[in-house]
Design an enzyme around this catalytic site. Structure first.
Site, mmCIF file in Angstrom:
data_model
loop_
_atom_site.group_PDB
_atom_site.id
_atom_site.type_symbol
_atom_site.label_atom_id
_atom_site.label_comp_id
_atom_site.label_asym_id
_atom_site.label_seq_id
_atom_site.Cartn_x
_atom_site.Cartn_y
_atom_site.Cartn_z
ATOM 1 N N HIS A 313 -2.357 0.960 -0.793
ATOM 2 C CA HIS A 313 -2.060 1.374 -2.152
ATOM 3 C C HIS A 313 -2.250 0.170 -3.059
ATOM 4 O O HIS A 313 -1.910 -0.949 -2.675
ATOM 5 C CB HIS A 313 -0.613 1.868 -2.169
ATOM 6 C CG HIS A 313 -0.051 2.081 -3.515
ATOM 7 N ND1 HIS A 313 -0.474 3.111 -4.317
ATOM 8 C CD2 HIS A 313 0.893 1.419 -4.198
ATOM 9 C CE1 HIS A 313 0.194 3.062 -5.450
ATOM 10 N NE2 HIS A 313 1.027 2.048 -5.406
ATOM 11 N N ASN A 314 -2.817 0.377 -4.257
ATOM 12 C CA ASN A 314 -3.084 -0.754 -5.161
ATOM 13 C C ASN A 314 -3.826 -1.868 -4.436
ATOM 14 O O ASN A 314 -3.462 -3.037 -4.529
ATOM 15 C CB ASN A 314 -1.779 -1.344 -5.708
ATOM 16 C CG ASN A 314 -1.152 -0.439 -6.733
ATOM 17 O OD1 ASN A 314 -1.797 0.478 -7.229
ATOM 18 N ND2 ASN A 314 0.093 -0.690 -7.046
ATOM 19 N N GLU A 343 -7.803 2.065 -2.576
ATOM 20 C CA GLU A 343 -7.637 2.647 -3.897
ATOM 21 C C GLU A 343 -8.327 1.790 -4.954
ATOM 22 O O GLU A 343 -8.255 0.568 -4.898
ATOM 23 C CB GLU A 343 -6.140 2.691 -4.168
ATOM 24 C CG GLU A 343 -5.740 3.554 -5.309
ATOM 25 C CD GLU A 343 -4.228 3.545 -5.450
ATOM 26 O OE1 GLU A 343 -3.691 2.613 -6.080
ATOM 27 O OE2 GLU A 343 -3.591 4.464 -4.921
ATOM 28 N N HIS A 358 -4.946 -2.668 -12.787
ATOM 29 C CA HIS A 358 -3.844 -1.741 -12.901
ATOM 30 C C HIS A 358 -3.628 -1.489 -14.383
ATOM 31 O O HIS A 358 -3.182 -2.371 -15.105
ATOM 32 C CB HIS A 358 -2.611 -2.373 -12.262
ATOM 33 C CG HIS A 358 -1.616 -1.362 -11.841
ATOM 34 N ND1 HIS A 358 -1.922 -0.339 -10.977
ATOM 35 C CD2 HIS A 358 -0.323 -1.198 -12.159
ATOM 36 C CE1 HIS A 358 -0.855 0.406 -10.789
ATOM 37 N NE2 HIS A 358 0.132 -0.092 -11.500
#
Ligand SMILES: *[C@@H]1O[C@H](CO)[C@@H](O)[C@H](O)[C@H]1NC(C)=O
Ligand SMILES: *[C@@H]1O[C@H](CO)[C@@H](O)[C@H](O)[C@H]1NC(C)=O
Ligand SMILES: *[C@@H]1O[C@H](CO)[C@@H](O)[C@H](O)[C@H]1NC(C)=O
Ligand SMILES: *[C@@H]1O[C@H](CO)[C@@H](O)[C@H](O)[C@H]1NC(C)=O
Length: 766
Positions: A313-314, A343, A358
């Site tokens: 994730h991220n 991701e 982000h």
């Protein structure tokens, strides 16, 4: 401190290593602006490199790198930092040292291309040497080192006698961590001449006493008629009765004797000495983790949604979620560690190039095309099984076209851009069929059926200049985008999905979730929904059985809820129980060591670390009656008895406190369906990290062992505060071996704490 260990035995043509031992100045680079000259030298032991501000002979304030901490060496082209300095230093002069665990990389620039080559080749040679050493060789190396030390170096003033001080120094060299008081008692006992020094045979007795394993001796004695050796039949008895090796115990016994008996005559006579027995117990064969679960051992031909997928994730973040640094290093690490779903958050960037970061936070940006290039290079280095690229697209129509262009151009054949055989399948293809393919997960304008029809039309009509239908698409993935989705006032930009990008989504089309009935009636097997952690938890509670059935025909992804801006991870077990595949993805690039990460690594260590683990059968059946919250047990309930026998060489937690000794206790934690999730612990042993003995039996009843993970946690008892972490090891119940086993402990960040271990006896009763 800086005395030399005896060197590794290297063959004559290791010129590179010899040159490294001479030492050299190199530039250490942390960023575009931080680049400093440092002196680097490989010590004579071939196991440590130190670097300091200048050429010094003694290491005082220098930094030490142990070869055993190095994972690999990469060339300069692969480092972002070095690439940013390409105008200043030729990339061929640069290289990067990559460490195990989460320690950051070390970027270096040598003075010439030749020198860079020497260090890269030499370091890699040493790293390969260390990783190829198996446990037995390591043990031998310790022993051998021990005797060599006795002869040459331990005895500093070369008078043939060793004072207690010299003995302590020697133990440190041999990596035998030892509590002073305990060592002193043994020293006095061995000093039969009462000279306050040990000489010759006395030292050998001391070393034997030190490394003696009373509990293993007793076990050996229980199976050996003469107390000296185990005959083949005696060893077979042991393997059958205690180790539960079953029918193949006879063949196995021969194999194990061949592998572990140190004496040639023992091997020939098919007997196992005490040394051989201990070596077996301490090796991979005697490990709690079943060696047959280490390679790829599962059926890889089932539909993709029948597997748990190691997901990150991220992925682009190295550091925290709000102000951390975005970096392709995150992708390299994730892919190299077998992670199969990464991701990408893509936004419009300057000069027409989409960027990854982000959104709405202070994280830095990287070019999308660099991420794709990294993917092309690293996707299949660790595992051949497919990689899912989870695309969080926030781009304008124009930049989406660039995205599609980069994916097609850079990934080439690796990109899956049509169904496997051009036909419409009825279920997802298997990891086997999708080997070496990258799947784009994102929104899609049409259905696969329409795509295929259109293709056919194109083929027959040749130049059918149809305009693809354009439906306006709202960025309805807001619920997927954690922190900012909380911001209700934010304008949701109305973006139109570009057809060329849409066409690249084949088996992993994202759709919004309403309820399971709606999914069954309106969605197809190649469509998938994402669930927030909270949403997924509620669904499991309320309609757990439907969720299980849903995951038997579609993929689902669970993402962390937005409140976790610190990128901390959450316990994946609950979601695995319901069969979620891209279950709880982990943010692995950050310092998020702890329970969740341990469970994650514990599950994915099996099956070759390939990133796919087959779900239990009752989670692969669309008519399954399994409810993760209310498991009724046709699922063979089991009783598990774990005797925690002893510990070996548990490290001090706080190494800075001289003479602080641990008071270790062992906690066994079970994670599984809710009623199975529990823990028990032993009492603590005062002041002994060297060879604590517990001999306590813990007993667990498991309803659904197929879903259980076991975590062995060793802590340092402290009555004034929380007990400190010493080490842990986590594994799936299905990969556990019965009998007398060693557990080789891991540190907080997942690296080996060798030689620290636990000795346990495991027994399962129906
Ligand atoms: C060895 O045998 C004795 C007597 O049967 C038993 O009490 C003891 O627990 C055994 N020890 C081990 C380590 O199996
Ligand atoms: C499922 O969701 C659909 C779409 O929102 C809705 O029309 C339907 O009533 C829902 N069904 C159930 C059983 O909640
Ligand atoms: C699974 O992926 C995580 C990162 O997502 C990584 O840290 C871990 O090593 C992987 N585990 C295995 C055994 O492949
Ligand atoms: C116990 O914990 C406290 C607080 O962290 C610490 O100050 C103390 O040194 C610890 N005691 C031991 C014996 O380690």
């Amino acid at each position: 401190q800086d005395s030399e260990r005896p060197g590794l035995v290297l063959s004559g043509d290791d010129q590179d290593v010899l040159l490294m031992q001479k030492g050299t100045m190199m530039r250490k680079v942390r960023s575009k602006n931080w680049k400093k000259l440092r002196y680097f030298r490989l010590k004579e032991d071939g196991m440590t490199v130190w670097h300091a501000r200048q050429n010094i002979l003694k290491c005082h304030k220098c930094i030490i790198i142990s070869i055993s901490d190095v994972e690999t060496v990469r060339n300069g082209h692969e480092s972002e930092v070095l690439r940013s300095l390409a105008e200043e230093f030729p990339l061929e002069q640069g290289f990067t040292i990559v460490f195990h665990g989460r320690r950051s990389n070390l970027d270096l620039v040598a003075n010439s291309v030749e020198e860079a080559q020497i260090w890269m080749k030499g370091l890699q040679l040493l790293v390969d040497f260390v990783t190829n050493m198996d446990q037995q060789e390591r043990l031998d190396q310790y022993r051998w080192r021990g005797w060599d030390c006795v002869n040459n170096r331990g005895d500093k003033n070369q008078d043939g006698r060793m004072s207690f001080h010299e003995v302590q120094r020697l133990l440190r060299l041999m990596n035998v961590e030892m509590e002073q008081e305990h060592a002193f008692q043994l020293f006095q006992a061995a000093d039969t001449s009462q000279s306050d020094t040990l000489e010759g045979q006395e030292f050998i007795e001391f070393y034997k006493a030190l490394t003696k394993r009373v509990e293993v001796l007793e076990l050996f004695g229980n199976f050996s008629a003469d107390g000296q050796k185990l005959t083949l039949l005696e060893f077979v008895d042991f393997l059958q009765e205690e180790q539960k090796e079953g029918d193949h115990a006879s063949d196995l016994a021969l194999e194990l004797i061949d592998r572990h008996e140190p004496s040639e005559s023992g091997k020939l006579r098919h007997v196992l000495s005490m040394d051989g027995f201990l070596s077996y117990l301490y090796s991979k064969d005697g490990d709690i983790f079943n060696p047959s679960c280490l390679p790829i051992y599962q059926d890889m031909t089932q539909p993709l949604n029948h597997y748990y997928i190691n997901s990150s994730h991220n992925t682009y973040l190295v550091g925290d979620q709000l102000c951390g640094q975005s970096s392709v290093e995150g992708y390299i690490r994730a892919l190299k560690r077998g992670c199969r779903c990464v991701e990408v958050d893509v936004w419009d960037g300057p000069s027409g190039e989409p960027v990854v970061y982000h959104g709405h936070t202070l994280t830095s940006r990287i070019l999308f095309k660099e991420v794709v290039a990294t993917l092309a290079q690293y996707a299949f280095q660790t595992s051949d099984y497919p990689v899912i690229l989870s695309l969080e697209n926030h781009c304008s129509f124009e930049q989406q076209e660039i995205i599609a262009h980069h994916l097609t151009e850079i990934l080439g054949d690796q990109l899956l851009s049509t169904t496997l055989d051009g036909q419409l399948p009825t279920q997802l293809p298997s990891p086997e069929e999708l080997q070496k393919k990258i799947l784009v997960k994102g929104k899609k304008l049409s259905t696969l059926e329409e795509d295929l029809e259109e293709e056919e039309e194109l083929e027959t009509e040749l130049e059918g200049e149809q305009e693809p239908e354009l439906e306006p698409q709202f960025e309805s993935e807001t619920q997927e985008l954690s922190p900012r989705s909380k911001d209700k006032n934010e304008k949701k930009s109305k973006a139109i999905l570009c057809p060329s990008l849409s066409a690249l989504v084949i088996y992993t089309k994202t759709v919004s979730f309403y309820n399971f009935t709606h999914s069954r009636e309106h969605y197809r097997f190649y469509e998938l929904s994402s669930f927030s952690e909270t949403k997924a938890k509620n669904l499991i509670k309320e309609t757990g059985n439907e969720f299980v059935q849903h995951n038997a025909w579609q993929l689902s992804r669970v993402y962390p809820s937005g409140l976790r801006t610190d990128s901390s991870n959450y316990n994946p077990q609950e979601f695995w129980n319901a069969g979620c595949q891209m279950g709880p993805s982990v943010a692995m690039n950050v310092q998020t060591a702890g329970l969740e990460m341990d469970i994650y690594d514990g599950l994915f260590r099996q099956n070759g670390g390939c990133g796919y683990v087959l779900k239990p059968e009752f989670l692969r059946d669309t008519h399954s009656s399994f409810h993760p919250e209310r498991p009724i047990s046709p699922f063979k309930a089991q009783t598990l008895q774990i005797q925690v026998i002893s510990g070996q060489q548990l490290p001090k937690v706080d190494k800075t406190k001289e003479g602080s000794i641990v008071d270790p206790l062992v906690r066994v934690e079970i994670f599984g369906v809710r009623p199975d999730t529990t823990r028990q612990e032993t009492s603590y042993v005062e002041n002994n990290g060297f060879n604590p003995y517990w001999g306590q039996t813990l007993c667990f009843h498991l309803l659904v062992p197929e879903l259980a993970m076991l975590r062995f946690l060793v802590k340092d008892y402290n009555w004034t505060s929380r007990n400190d972490f010493i080490g842990q090891y986590t594994l799936p119940w299905t990969c556990m071996q019965q009998g007398y086993r060693h557990i080789h402990l891991l540190s907080k960040d997942g690296t080996s704490l060798h030689p620290a271990s636990l000795f346990v006896h495991i027994c399962m009763l129906e």
